[in-house]
Design an enzyme around this catalytic site. Sequence first.
Site, PDB file in Angstrom:
ATOM      1  NE  ARG A 271      -1.848   0.532   4.116  1.00  0.00           N
ATOM      2  CZ  ARG A 271      -1.135   0.979   5.144  1.00  0.00           C
ATOM      3  NH1 ARG A 271      -0.436   2.170   4.885  1.00  0.00           N
ATOM      4  NH2 ARG A 271      -0.876   0.690   6.303  1.00  0.00           N
ATOM      5  CG  HIS A 275      -5.408   1.881   7.636  1.00  0.00           C
ATOM      6  ND1 HIS A 275      -5.543   0.549   6.978  1.00  0.00           N
ATOM      7  CD2 HIS A 275      -6.496   2.131   8.215  1.00  0.00           C
ATOM      8  CE1 HIS A 275      -6.581   0.104   7.393  1.00  0.00           C
ATOM      9  NE2 HIS A 275      -7.292   1.048   8.159  1.00  0.00           N
ATOM     10  CE1 TYR A 284       2.085   1.987   8.608  1.00  0.00           C
ATOM     11  CE2 TYR A 284       1.344   3.453   9.920  1.00  0.00           C
ATOM     12  CZ  TYR A 284       1.122   2.706   8.927  1.00  0.00           C
ATOM     13  OH  TYR A 284       0.305   2.948   7.767  1.00  0.00           O
TER      14      TYR A 284
HETATM   15  C1  TPP Z   1     -12.818  -7.307  13.218  1.00  0.00           C
HETATM   16  C2  TPP Z   1     -12.132  -6.096  13.278  1.00  0.00           C
HETATM   17  N1  TPP Z   1     -11.293  -5.950  14.100  1.00  0.00           N
HETATM   18  C3  TPP Z   1     -10.622  -4.781  13.993  1.00  0.00           C
HETATM   19  C4  TPP Z   1     -10.823  -3.886  12.945  1.00  0.00           C
HETATM   20  C5  TPP Z   1     -10.183  -2.625  13.188  1.00  0.00           C
HETATM   21  N2  TPP Z   1      -9.175  -2.675  11.660  1.00  0.00           N
HETATM   22  C6  TPP Z   1      -9.669  -1.930  10.544  1.00  0.00           C
HETATM   23  S1  TPP Z   1      -8.665  -2.040   9.277  1.00  0.00           S
HETATM   24  C7  TPP Z   1      -7.309  -2.983  10.257  1.00  0.00           C
HETATM   25  C8  TPP Z   1      -6.161  -3.670   9.622  1.00  0.00           C
HETATM   26  C9  TPP Z   1      -6.344  -4.290   8.446  1.00  0.00           C
HETATM   27  O1  TPP Z   1      -5.251  -4.977   7.834  1.00  0.00           O
HETATM   28  P1  TPP Z   1      -5.433  -5.940   6.714  1.00  0.00           P
HETATM   29  O2  TPP Z   1      -6.437  -6.767   6.885  1.00  0.00           O
HETATM   30  O3  TPP Z   1      -3.905  -6.167   6.334  1.00  0.00           O
HETATM   31  O4  TPP Z   1      -5.919  -4.923   5.637  1.00  0.00           O
HETATM   32  P2  TPP Z   1      -5.582  -3.471   4.896  1.00  0.00           P
HETATM   33  O5  TPP Z   1      -6.136  -2.627   5.535  1.00  0.00           O
HETATM   34  O6  TPP Z   1      -4.054  -3.607   5.039  1.00  0.00           O
HETATM   35  O7  TPP Z   1      -6.091  -3.538   3.513  1.00  0.00           O
HETATM   36  C10 TPP Z   1      -8.023  -3.101  11.510  1.00  0.00           C
HETATM   37  C11 TPP Z   1      -7.348  -3.817  12.565  1.00  0.00           C
HETATM   38  C12 TPP Z   1     -12.050  -4.161  12.132  1.00  0.00           C
HETATM   39  N3  TPP Z   1     -12.277  -3.398  11.263  1.00  0.00           N
HETATM   40  N4  TPP Z   1     -12.692  -5.417  12.325  1.00  0.00           N
END
Ligand code: TPP
Length: 374
Positions: A271, A275, A284
Amino acid sequence: MSITADGYLNGTRPAPDELLPSAVPVRFVTEEGTAADAPSEYAASSDDRLGEAYRRMVVARRFDQQASALTRQGRLAVYPSSRGQEACQVAGALALRQQDWLFPTYRDTAAVVSRGVDPVEVLTLLRGDWHCGYDPVATRVAPLCTPLATQLLHAVGMADALRRRGEDAVVMAFVGDGGTSEGDFHEALNFAAVFGAPVVFLIQNNQYAISVPLAEQTAAPALAYKGVGYGVRSEQVDGNDLVAVLAVLDEAVEHARSGHGPFLVEAHTYRLDGHTNADDPGRYRDEEEVRRWAAADPLPRLQAWLRTRGTLTDQDIDAAQAEAEALAADLRARIELDGPPDVLEMFDHVYTHPTPQLNEQRRSLETEVEGTEA
Ligand SMILES: Cc1ncc(C[n+]2csc(CCOP(=O)(O)OP(=O)(O)O)c2C)c(N)n1
């Protein structure tokens, strides 16, 4: 449903060694746009299809840039950019037929646009509306999913239902690297494998779950190995090489469509932006890392590859850019035309017969709104 002699439901399962991903990510095109030593079991697409992929990637990147700009203007509540992940987003959409389903996460708006859904409708949820904007049944695209990995169970349920109904349809479900640590990810893989559901799981490993780097997320040799224990055929691919991602996804979709059950693909990507617009990635990760991945950008890589093959002309590039600009202009013009939402709508479409408590809450809110408007 039948149980075979070797104890499986609904037919045969791949042998253990057929489940294993390649030791290194599958790659067709190097970062410089030259040919890599590609494994023979995957077939590259025709130059025509790759030209179409290039056009869609240019549009996807412009859409992403425009959506990010809309957040800075306060016209969009939040936007998780997929800049740098266009090879995954576009290949995911391109590998599907019209009757197939896509289950995206919040980051996969470019894939949904690439599938042909109106970009304004794709951004409805991220504007803060209560519904997803487009019709999931008509578009065969599930709503953008924010709770991590929950969409995977929905996708498996859909795939299993389609199979039971005898429909020729495959489901593709996207998930991030962080999402693979969720229980739902594991339940989805297990369920899909046991029931032979025609579903392709595409992990976009963009190296971070917000600020958590992959090394703190997992000790697996690669996320693709997580499929093996469940009996799911798995592969890993260079997620910034469109030719490779499309070749592997074509194979994965064909595997699922022809009755061989689920397939897990891990695409190694990055990415390039934060975020979301609310994140400061400088806290980070260091600039050198971002520079290294920017040099592996999927868009110039595919362009160089097609130019070397003589199948992408200056006119093709200009036409793709013009189409992308037109889409961005149209998005800017239409995004706010429907005005503020009706707050009372949140009581609709949930229950056929709302509870007395909900009716009371509705009346109360109605009175309050009327008082504000008076
Ligand atoms: C069940 C749940 N736990 C925590 C979150 C908070 N959260 C939103 S995005 C994220 C990180 C997700 O990372 P990844 O799966 O690698 O996807 P990316 O955002 O990098 O596409 C978190 C922990 C959430 N949306 N849902």
